[in-house]
Motif scaffolding. Structure first.
Motif, mmCIF file in Angstrom:
data_model
loop_
_atom_site.group_PDB
_atom_site.id
_atom_site.type_symbol
_atom_site.label_atom_id
_atom_site.label_comp_id
_atom_site.label_asym_id
_atom_site.label_seq_id
_atom_site.Cartn_x
_atom_site.Cartn_y
_atom_site.Cartn_z
ATOM 1 N N UNK A 1 0.813 -1.219 0.000
ATOM 2 C CA UNK A 1 0.000 0.000 0.000
ATOM 3 C C UNK A 1 0.848 1.271 0.000
ATOM 4 N N UNK A 2 2.128 1.146 0.302
ATOM 5 C CA UNK A 2 3.021 2.308 0.272
ATOM 6 C C UNK A 2 3.490 2.645 -1.141
ATOM 7 N N UNK A 3 3.364 1.676 -2.042
ATOM 8 C CA UNK A 3 3.799 1.852 -3.425
ATOM 9 C C UNK A 3 2.674 2.479 -4.236
ATOM 10 N N UNK A 4 2.919 3.655 -4.790
ATOM 11 C CA UNK A 4 1.872 4.369 -5.522
ATOM 12 C C UNK A 4 1.441 3.648 -6.802
ATOM 13 N N UNK A 5 2.279 2.728 -7.288
ATOM 14 C CA UNK A 5 1.890 1.970 -8.471
ATOM 15 C C UNK A 5 0.821 0.920 -8.140
ATOM 16 N N UNK A 6 0.540 0.716 -6.848
ATOM 17 C CA UNK A 6 -0.481 -0.242 -6.432
ATOM 18 C C UNK A 6 -1.893 0.328 -6.560
ATOM 19 N N UNK A 7 -1.993 1.613 -6.834
ATOM 20 C CA UNK A 7 -3.294 2.268 -6.876
ATOM 21 C C UNK A 7 -3.774 2.373 -8.330
ATOM 22 N N UNK A 8 -4.699 1.486 -8.670
ATOM 23 C CA UNK A 8 -5.220 1.453 -10.035
ATOM 24 C C UNK A 8 -6.555 0.715 -10.063
ATOM 25 N N UNK A 9 -7.243 0.758 -11.197
ATOM 26 C CA UNK A 9 -8.431 -0.065 -11.411
ATOM 27 C C UNK A 9 -8.429 -0.534 -12.860
ATOM 28 N N UNK A 10 -9.142 -1.602 -13.117
ATOM 29 C CA UNK A 10 -9.164 -2.220 -14.438
ATOM 30 C C UNK A 10 -10.608 -2.365 -14.916
ATOM 31 N N UNK A 11 -10.872 -1.856 -16.116
ATOM 32 C CA UNK A 11 -12.203 -1.985 -16.718
ATOM 33 C C UNK A 11 -12.089 -2.897 -17.932
ATOM 34 N N UNK A 12 -12.674 -4.087 -17.821
ATOM 35 C CA UNK A 12 -12.664 -5.050 -18.934
ATOM 36 C C UNK A 12 -11.268 -5.213 -19.538
ATOM 37 N N UNK A 13 -10.282 -5.322 -18.646
ATOM 38 C CA UNK A 13 -8.918 -5.563 -19.093
ATOM 39 C C UNK A 13 -8.084 -4.316 -19.318
ATOM 40 N N UNK A 14 -8.699 -3.136 -19.340
ATOM 41 C CA UNK A 14 -7.972 -1.880 -19.551
ATOM 42 C C UNK A 14 -7.612 -1.261 -18.199
ATOM 43 N N UNK A 15 -6.328 -1.049 -17.961
ATOM 44 C CA UNK A 15 -5.840 -0.567 -16.668
ATOM 45 C C UNK A 15 -5.716 0.950 -16.642
ATOM 46 N N UNK A 16 -6.141 1.547 -15.525
ATOM 47 C CA UNK A 16 -6.044 2.998 -15.313
ATOM 48 C C UNK A 16 -5.314 3.253 -13.999
ATOM 49 N N UNK A 17 -4.291 4.097 -14.052
ATOM 50 C CA UNK A 17 -3.460 4.384 -12.888
ATOM 51 C C UNK A 17 -3.546 5.869 -12.544
ATOM 52 N N UNK A 18 -2.763 6.272 -11.553
ATOM 53 C CA UNK A 18 -2.728 7.684 -11.169
ATOM 54 C C UNK A 18 -2.043 8.543 -12.229
ATOM 55 N N UNK A 19 -1.387 7.910 -13.191
ATOM 56 C CA UNK A 19 -0.765 8.652 -14.287
ATOM 57 C C UNK A 19 -1.708 8.777 -15.488
ATOM 58 N N UNK A 20 -2.824 8.072 -15.423
ATOM 59 C CA UNK A 20 -3.828 8.168 -16.494
ATOM 60 C C UNK A 20 -4.606 9.463 -16.352
ATOM 61 N N UNK A 21 -5.196 9.906 -17.445
ATOM 62 C CA UNK A 21 -6.034 11.101 -17.429
ATOM 63 C C UNK A 21 -7.504 10.702 -17.361
ATOM 64 N N UNK A 22 -8.303 11.574 -16.789
ATOM 65 C CA UNK A 22 -9.735 11.298 -16.638
ATOM 66 C C UNK A 22 -10.378 11.008 -17.991
ATOM 67 N N UNK A 23 -10.003 11.749 -19.023
ATOM 68 C CA UNK A 23 -10.599 11.568 -20.346
ATOM 69 C C UNK A 23 -10.271 10.202 -20.956
ATOM 70 N N UNK A 24 -9.210 9.540 -20.468
ATOM 71 C CA UNK A 24 -8.835 8.230 -20.997
ATOM 72 C C UNK A 24 -9.913 7.182 -20.740
#
Length: 228
Positions: free
Chosen positions: A60-83
């Protein structure tokens, strides 16, 4: 003459007391604003950081652990809302064009609807990590929230780390995330599930609401503000 002096001293004492009381009131307000949990919530909350907790697969200390996946497509904190629109979701057009000032975030501009049904499915927290104002659609993703109430009729799949999603069991959650850093059992509130928190700080944590009867996940949320 003595009477005048006494009156002056009396007025000075009254003024000093008023100043002290007003100063204390201001400090309490500030402290309350910065405190996440009310005294009422703390009665049911157990902090387990002081005991040895079982570690899970997720750091949980690693910021790369914060993401979600929609039907196989991954979104991270570096992704943009419009993506997110690539996955077949639509952000409200007015919210998408709303300005977010530098270093700020929005709690009401990140709701996404299924483009097919028009139903709200989940929300994100748009955050502006740049040095100038940006449109909400051009902001980064600083948080995520998925609730059983909105997700139950969605035909696709939305998940986070190691496949954890709405309906995952408490045992599965513990296996992936380990023991929580805080637990709020919410005793006396039949309509609220148990709250399991995996907290690094005020702006970096995972939170899961667990149904008290089924022991299954009913709400998933996380925050990870890169500039905080």
């Amino acid at each position: 003459m003595k009477r005048k002096i006494s009156i002056v001293i009396y007025m000075l004492i009254i003024t000093s007391c008023m100043y002290l009381f007003s100063g204390c009131f201001f400090e309490i307000n500030i402290n309350n604003k910065d405190t996440e949990n009310t005294e009422e919530n703390k009665t049911n909350e157990v902090n387990v950081e002081s005991v040895e907790r079982k570690e899970g697969k997720v750091n949980i200390n690693d910021k790369s652990s914060y993401y979600f996946i929609i039907n196989g497509q991954k979104y991270t904190t570096e992704s943009f809302v419009k993506d997110i629109e690539i996955a077949g979701f639509k952000q409200d057009s007015n919210a998408a064009q709303t300005d977010i000032q530098k270093g700020s975030y929005s709690l009401n501009g990140g709701f996404f609807k299924d483009s097919t049904t028009g139903s709200t499915i989940f929300s994100v927290i748009p955050i502006n990590n740049t040095d100038e104002a940006v449109k909400c659609a051009d902001a980064n993703i600083g948080g995520f929230r998925l609730e059983e109430y909105y997700y139950k009729d969605y035909q696709g799949k939305i998940e986070i780390n190691e496949g954890i999603t709405i309906g995952s069991t408490l045992d599965e959650l513990i296996e992936v995330f380990g023991d929580p850093t805080e637990k709020d059992m919410r005793d006396g509130y039949d309509n609220l599930g148990m709250l399991y928190k995996y907290k690094v700080g005020m702006f970096q944590y995972f939170e899961f609401e667990i149904d008290k009867e089924t022991n299954k996940v009913k709400v998933i949320s996380w925050r990870c503000f890169q500039n905080q």
